[in-house]
Write a protein that holds these residues in place. Structure first.
Motif, short mmCIF file in Angstrom:
data_model
loop_
_atom_site.label_atom_id
_atom_site.label_comp_id
_atom_site.label_asym_id
_atom_site.label_seq_id
_atom_site.Cartn_x
_atom_site.Cartn_y
_atom_site.Cartn_z
N LEU A 24 0.83 -1.20 0.00
CA LEU A 24 0.00 0.00 0.00
C LEU A 24 0.87 1.26 0.00
O LEU A 24 0.64 2.18 -0.78
CB LEU A 24 -0.93 0.00 1.21
N ALA A 25 1.87 1.28 0.86
CA ALA A 25 2.76 2.45 0.96
C ALA A 25 3.47 2.73 -0.37
O ALA A 25 3.71 3.89 -0.70
CB ALA A 25 3.78 2.25 2.08
N ARG A 26 3.77 1.70 -1.11
CA ARG A 26 4.41 1.88 -2.43
C ARG A 26 3.51 2.62 -3.40
O ARG A 26 4.00 3.25 -4.34
CB ARG A 26 4.78 0.53 -3.04
N SER A 27 2.19 2.52 -3.19
CA SER A 27 1.25 3.15 -4.11
C SER A 27 1.02 4.64 -3.80
O SER A 27 0.39 5.34 -4.58
CB SER A 27 -0.09 2.42 -4.09
N PHE A 28 1.53 5.11 -2.67
CA PHE A 28 1.35 6.51 -2.30
C PHE A 28 2.22 7.40 -3.21
O PHE A 28 3.23 6.95 -3.75
CB PHE A 28 1.75 6.75 -0.84
N PRO A 29 1.86 8.66 -3.32
CA PRO A 29 2.66 9.57 -4.14
C PRO A 29 4.11 9.67 -3.64
O PRO A 29 4.38 9.47 -2.45
CB PRO A 29 1.96 10.93 -3.96
N SER A 37 4.33 7.19 3.93
CA SER A 37 4.77 5.85 3.50
C SER A 37 5.73 5.24 4.51
O SER A 37 5.58 4.09 4.93
CB SER A 37 5.47 5.92 2.14
N SER A 38 6.71 6.02 4.91
CA SER A 38 7.69 5.56 5.88
C SER A 38 7.05 5.26 7.24
O SER A 38 7.34 4.23 7.86
CB SER A 38 8.79 6.61 6.05
N GLN A 39 6.17 6.14 7.68
CA GLN A 39 5.52 5.96 8.97
C GLN A 39 4.65 4.71 8.98
O GLN A 39 4.65 3.95 9.95
CB GLN A 39 4.66 7.19 9.31
N LEU A 40 3.93 4.48 7.89
CA LEU A 40 3.08 3.29 7.79
C LEU A 40 3.93 2.02 7.84
O LEU A 40 3.60 1.07 8.56
CB LEU A 40 2.24 3.34 6.51
N ARG A 41 5.02 2.02 7.12
CA ARG A 41 5.90 0.83 7.12
C ARG A 41 6.50 0.59 8.51
O ARG A 41 6.54 -0.55 8.99
CB ARG A 41 7.03 1.03 6.11
N ARG A 42 6.98 1.65 9.14
CA ARG A 42 7.61 1.48 10.46
C ARG A 42 6.60 1.03 11.51
O ARG A 42 6.89 0.14 12.32
CB ARG A 42 8.31 2.77 10.89
N ALA A 43 5.41 1.60 11.48
CA ALA A 43 4.39 1.24 12.46
C ALA A 43 3.96 -0.20 12.28
O ALA A 43 3.85 -0.96 13.25
CB ALA A 43 3.19 2.17 12.35
N THR A 44 3.72 -0.60 11.04
CA THR A 44 3.25 -1.96 10.81
C THR A 44 4.34 -2.99 11.10
O THR A 44 4.07 -4.07 11.63
CB THR A 44 2.66 -2.11 9.40
N THR A 79 -4.33 4.91 12.11
CA THR A 79 -4.29 6.35 11.90
C THR A 79 -3.66 6.68 10.55
O THR A 79 -4.12 7.58 9.84
CB THR A 79 -3.55 7.05 13.05
N CYS A 80 -2.64 5.96 10.16
CA CYS A 80 -2.04 6.15 8.83
C CYS A 80 -3.05 5.83 7.74
O CYS A 80 -3.10 6.52 6.71
CB CYS A 80 -0.80 5.26 8.66
N LEU A 81 -3.88 4.80 7.95
CA LEU A 81 -4.93 4.49 6.97
C LEU A 81 -5.92 5.64 6.85
O LEU A 81 -6.35 5.99 5.75
CB LEU A 81 -5.65 3.19 7.36
N TYR A 82 -6.28 6.23 7.99
CA TYR A 82 -7.17 7.39 7.96
C TYR A 82 -6.53 8.56 7.21
O TYR A 82 -7.18 9.25 6.43
CB TYR A 82 -7.57 7.83 9.37
N LYS A 83 -5.23 8.78 7.44
CA LYS A 83 -4.53 9.84 6.73
C LYS A 83 -4.56 9.56 5.22
O LYS A 83 -4.77 10.46 4.41
CB LYS A 83 -3.07 9.95 7.19
N ALA A 84 -4.35 8.29 4.86
CA ALA A 84 -4.31 7.91 3.44
C ALA A 84 -5.67 8.13 2.77
O ALA A 84 -5.72 8.62 1.63
CB ALA A 84 -3.87 6.46 3.30
N ILE A 85 -6.74 7.79 3.44
CA ILE A 85 -8.05 7.98 2.81
C ILE A 85 -8.40 9.46 2.73
O ILE A 85 -8.97 9.92 1.75
CB ILE A 85 -9.15 7.14 3.50
N ARG A 86 -8.02 10.23 3.74
CA ARG A 86 -8.29 11.67 3.71
C ARG A 86 -7.50 12.36 2.61
O ARG A 86 -7.95 13.36 2.05
CB ARG A 86 -7.94 12.31 5.05
#
Length: 117
Positions: A24-29, A37-44, A79-86
């Protein structure tokens, strides 16, 4: 021969979640590479890492503490998922799927932690 955490469903599911979130993080801008992207990877990654770290040579009280870290890292993933959808990096359908996966894993981790006395 294996480490005891390898047999834990919560560890296995957290490893799967980590790979899903990495994709998913790879698909972000590109501008998010050092941010969301980095925060999502580190958290997960932290979810699985704390499950495994807490399982080795720890008392149950200490293991419960590490599971708490994992649960909090999972909240960070949500929370990162919420940021991504927003930010419109994620569709509502994909958000709901990942959200459910996180919610189910959280409940499994809490149930496992509660069994440790």
């Amino acid at each position: 021969m294996s480490f005891k955490f390898e047999n834990l469903i919560i560890w296995q599911k957290s490893m799967d979640l980590g790979e899903e979130m990495n994709l998913l993080a790879r698909s972000f801008p590109k501008e998010e590479i050092y941010n969301l992207s980095s925060q999502l990877r580190r958290a997960t990654d932290s979810v699985a890492l704390n499950i495994s770290e807490g399982s080795i040579l720890q008392s149950n009280a200490e293991y419960r503490k590490f599971l708490g870290y994992s649960i909090r890292s999972l909240a960070e993933v949500v929370t990162c998922l919420y940021k991504a959808i927003r930010r419109e990096y994620l569709s509502k359908i994909n958000f709901e799927k990942h959200y459910k996966d996180c919610f189910d894993l959280m409940n499994m981790m809490i149930a496992f932690r509660n069994k440790l006395k």
